[in-house]
Design a protein around this motif. Structure first.
Motif: not given
Length: 239
Positions: A39-48, A50-53, A55-59
């Protein structure tokens, strides 16, 4: 039903235990290096996107994984490094782990810890001496159980709750005590892109490498040094 009813007091801890059982059953094998790789590509795409969201989701995910002791916390730590680099990834990992640890600590203390601590306070003999010894050396003991790699993280969250450690001491010792390990594993995660590209797997035993392990032992010795000094001076109340 009064809020002081024993069942209501134990409800958060009961929910935590049920969550641990459910997570162990439903998520076994899901939180894995292979899942992250797929899922590396999907995760990177989501991070790029919605960067702030992100981070919040990850935490939030890290906090829940810690509170419910979900297997695979190391993989989540690696993910923090993979998505956000060593810094600020390490900061996000530490924040999520600390929040989750506090949730578990409060659930355990509210459900059982306060009563156990009270019983230890009024007990006699060796039990009372052990409790007094812990109280006299709380900072040292709290940092020690965080720094020693052999102490499971969930155990280090429960023990302070059962011996009446104040919340502020638990938060500070947790946030600072997990910094070394968090930085090490986050840095490993930051290099996962290259590992994925060559089809390898990360070295999760890196914390036991001499360059990492011995500094941790040194920090552990510093944490326990005040206790040793008290013993030498004859002020240790456990004697």
């Amino acid at each position: 039903m009064a809020l002081s009813h024993p069942f209501l007091r134990r409800m958060p801890l009961i929910l935590i235990v049920l969550g641990v059982v459910a997570a162990a059953w439903l998520l076994r094998g899901v939180v894995s290096f292979e899942t992250l790789k797929q899922n590396r590509d999907a995760l990177i795409g989501y991070r790029d996107a919605a960067p702030i969201l992100s981070v919040a989701v990850f935490i939030g995910i890290y906090a829940m994984a810690t509170a419910f002791s979900i297997p695979g916390a190391t993989i989540i730590t690696l993910t923090g490094g993979f998505l956000f680099n060593t810094f600020p990834g390490a900061l996000f990992n530490i924040t999520g782990a600390t929040i989750g640890a506090v949730i578990l600590f409060l659930a355990a203390r509210w459900g059982l810890g306060d009563r156990l601590a009270a019983k230890m306070d009024v007990s006699q003999g060796r039990v009372k001496k052990i409790k007094e010894g812990i109280d006299a050396n709380q900072w040292s003991m709290l940092f020690l159980i965080r720094l020693v790699p052999a102490v499971p993280f969930f155990v280090a969250n429960l023990i302070p709750a059962f011996v009446g450690v104040p919340l502020h001491r638990f938060v500070v010792s947790t946030a600072l005590g997990i910094v070394p390990g968090a930085v090490v594993y986050t840095s490993v995660g930051a290099g996962l892109g290259a590992v994925f590209d060559r089809g390898g797997t990360p070295d999760l035993g890196i914390i036991f490498e001499p360059a990492v392990f011995w500094p941790l032992i040194g920090l552990s010795c510093l944490a326990v040094l005040p206790v040793i000094i008290k013993m030498i001076r004859g002020k240790d109340i456990t004697q």
